[in-house]
Design a protein around this motif. Structure first.
Motif, mmCIF file in Angstrom:
data_model
loop_
_atom_site.group_PDB
_atom_site.id
_atom_site.type_symbol
_atom_site.label_atom_id
_atom_site.label_comp_id
_atom_site.label_asym_id
_atom_site.label_seq_id
_atom_site.Cartn_x
_atom_site.Cartn_y
_atom_site.Cartn_z
ATOM 1 N N PHE A 1 -6.618 -23.844 -44.472
ATOM 2 C CA PHE A 1 -5.735 -22.859 -43.822
ATOM 3 C C PHE A 1 -5.993 -21.530 -44.538
ATOM 4 O O PHE A 1 -5.797 -21.424 -45.752
ATOM 5 C CB PHE A 1 -4.256 -23.235 -43.987
ATOM 6 N N LEU B 1 1.630 -32.895 -38.180
ATOM 7 C CA LEU B 1 3.030 -32.649 -38.545
ATOM 8 C C LEU B 1 3.803 -33.955 -38.613
ATOM 9 O O LEU B 1 3.794 -34.739 -37.665
ATOM 10 C CB LEU B 1 3.699 -31.762 -37.493
ATOM 11 N N HIS C 1 11.267 -20.168 -36.240
ATOM 12 C CA HIS C 1 12.256 -21.198 -35.909
ATOM 13 C C HIS C 1 12.683 -21.979 -37.147
ATOM 14 O O HIS C 1 12.063 -21.890 -38.204
ATOM 15 C CB HIS C 1 11.692 -22.163 -34.852
ATOM 16 N N THR D 1 3.984 -19.871 -37.083
ATOM 17 C CA THR D 1 2.549 -19.896 -37.349
ATOM 18 C C THR D 1 2.047 -18.467 -37.191
ATOM 19 O O THR D 1 2.731 -17.638 -36.582
ATOM 20 C CB THR D 1 1.804 -20.816 -36.348
ATOM 21 N N HIS E 1 -1.055 -30.599 -34.242
ATOM 22 C CA HIS E 1 -0.756 -29.268 -33.735
ATOM 23 C C HIS E 1 -2.038 -28.457 -33.831
ATOM 24 O O HIS E 1 -2.551 -28.224 -34.925
ATOM 25 C CB HIS E 1 0.364 -28.641 -34.581
ATOM 26 N N GLN F 1 9.998 -31.303 -42.989
ATOM 27 C CA GLN F 1 8.719 -31.292 -42.262
ATOM 28 C C GLN F 1 7.550 -31.312 -43.233
ATOM 29 O O GLN F 1 7.573 -30.630 -44.250
ATOM 30 C CB GLN F 1 8.611 -30.053 -41.372
ATOM 31 N N ILE G 1 3.496 -30.645 -43.300
ATOM 32 C CA ILE G 1 2.353 -30.071 -42.569
ATOM 33 C C ILE G 1 1.079 -30.425 -43.342
ATOM 34 O O ILE G 1 0.842 -29.900 -44.434
ATOM 35 C CB ILE G 1 2.463 -28.531 -42.455
ATOM 36 N N MET H 1 3.735 -19.076 -32.817
ATOM 37 C CA MET H 1 4.563 -19.939 -31.951
ATOM 38 C C MET H 1 5.999 -19.431 -31.825
ATOM 39 O O MET H 1 6.701 -19.800 -30.890
ATOM 40 C CB MET H 1 4.531 -21.391 -32.451
ATOM 41 N N HIS I 1 10.387 -20.465 -40.352
ATOM 42 C CA HIS I 1 8.921 -20.462 -40.376
ATOM 43 C C HIS I 1 8.327 -20.201 -39.005
ATOM 44 O O HIS I 1 9.000 -20.272 -37.983
ATOM 45 C CB HIS I 1 8.375 -21.754 -40.987
ATOM 46 N N SER J 1 -3.343 -28.952 -37.583
ATOM 47 C CA SER J 1 -2.447 -29.530 -38.594
ATOM 48 C C SER J 1 -1.919 -30.846 -38.052
ATOM 49 O O SER J 1 -1.931 -31.079 -36.841
ATOM 50 C CB SER J 1 -1.277 -28.593 -38.906
ATOM 51 N N PRO K 1 0.639 -21.162 -41.589
ATOM 52 C CA PRO K 1 2.068 -20.929 -41.341
ATOM 53 C C PRO K 1 2.668 -19.866 -42.270
ATOM 54 O O PRO K 1 2.173 -19.619 -43.365
ATOM 55 C CB PRO K 1 2.704 -22.299 -41.598
ATOM 56 N N ARG L 1 -7.599 -24.426 -35.332
ATOM 57 C CA ARG L 1 -6.960 -24.759 -36.618
ATOM 58 C C ARG L 1 -6.004 -25.910 -36.352
ATOM 59 O O ARG L 1 -5.090 -25.808 -35.554
ATOM 60 C CB ARG L 1 -6.211 -23.537 -37.130
ATOM 61 N N ASP M 1 13.707 -26.205 -37.819
ATOM 62 C CA ASP M 1 13.248 -27.424 -37.147
ATOM 63 C C ASP M 1 14.390 -28.240 -36.539
ATOM 64 O O ASP M 1 15.555 -28.059 -36.891
ATOM 65 C CB ASP M 1 12.450 -28.291 -38.134
HETATM 66 O O1 LIG Z 1 1.123 -26.219 -37.545
HETATM 67 C C1 LIG Z 1 1.752 -25.510 -38.332
HETATM 68 O O2 LIG Z 1 1.187 -24.780 -39.159
HETATM 69 C C2 LIG Z 1 3.266 -25.509 -38.376
HETATM 70 C C3 LIG Z 1 3.922 -25.901 -37.088
HETATM 71 C C4 LIG Z 1 5.400 -25.917 -37.212
HETATM 72 O O3 LIG Z 1 5.948 -25.430 -38.134
HETATM 73 C C5 LIG Z 1 6.267 -26.600 -36.242
HETATM 74 O O4 LIG Z 1 5.770 -27.075 -35.210
HETATM 75 O O5 LIG Z 1 7.485 -26.646 -36.507
#
Ligand SMILES: O=C(O)CCC(=O)C(=O)O
Length: 187
Positions: free
Chosen positions: A68, A131, A39, A118, A27, A60, A62, A36, A116, A129, A75, A127, A41
């Motif tokens: 970060f 996932l 949400h 971002t 990501h 999840q 990360i 973003m 959560h 990550s 996030p 930046r 997941d």
């Molecule tokens: O990349 C991130 O910091 C989190 C992304 C995320 O939470 C997601 O895609 O559900």
């Protein structure tokens, strides 16, 4: 990375030993990326609330590929919101969310029901990550983790990796497993 022993131990404690990998992706928040959207997941966002507390449907992971920071899109999480078993409330989220910063190589492990988002990447650098989405084996994964795996990789895969990739659900094998199960039940 998907079978990092410490991460697996944590996830198995939450989901049980026979969990699988639902997705694994990078990501990237490019400079100027905005948030973003708050949400929960998958699969919770496909379900009607109130969401069940048990069984837990997703964890999840990360991985922070770089530091970060407060500025580069770390996030945001509302601590404890997984206990509400509800879709995010934007006002509540804006008052309670906390940014999770950390050094490259750190990992955030979160319950799929934890609200959560971002944050904005206000720096000049992307930046990144990685996932990992893990779920119980009865949840249909969003991606097919076996799709791009070469045969030679499968041949040298550990039993845990095969399990994570859903190898037992490969159609020909799956039929064999079903047949054996049926025999066991009828014994
Ligand atoms: O990349 C991130 O910091 C989190 C992304 C995320 O939470 C997601 O895609 O559900």
């Amino acid at each position: 990375m998907v079978q990092h022993p410490t991460i697996i131990e944590i996830i198995e404690t939450i989901l049980g030993k026979d969990m699988t990998l639902g997705g694994f992706s990078a990501h990237i928040l490019n400079p100027g990326a905005t948030n973003m959207g708050v949400h929960v997941d998958y699969p919770y966002w496909t379900m009607k609330p109130p969401f069940p507390t048990y069984p837990i449907m997703e964890v999840q992971v990360i991985w922070m590929v770089e530091d970060f920071t407060e500025e580069n899109g770390a996030p945001l999480f509302t601590p404890g919101s997984q206990k509400l078993c509800s879709p995010p409330d934007l006002v509540h989220f804006s008052k309670t969310a906390e940014k999770v910063t950390g050094k490259a190589g750190s990992v955030v492990v979160s319950h799929g029901l934890c609200w959560h988002d971002t944050s904005v990447n206000a720096t000049e650098k992307p930046r990144v990550s990685i996932l990992g989405n893990y779920g119980p084996k009865f949840v249909r994964p969003l991606e097919d983790p076996l799709h791009d795996v070469r045969q030679e990789v499968l041949e040298r895969a550990t039993p845990k990796l095969k399990q994570l990739l859903g190898y037992q659900f490969k159609s020909d094998l799956f039929k064999d497993i079903q047949r054996i199960r049926l025999q066991e039940w009828n014994r």
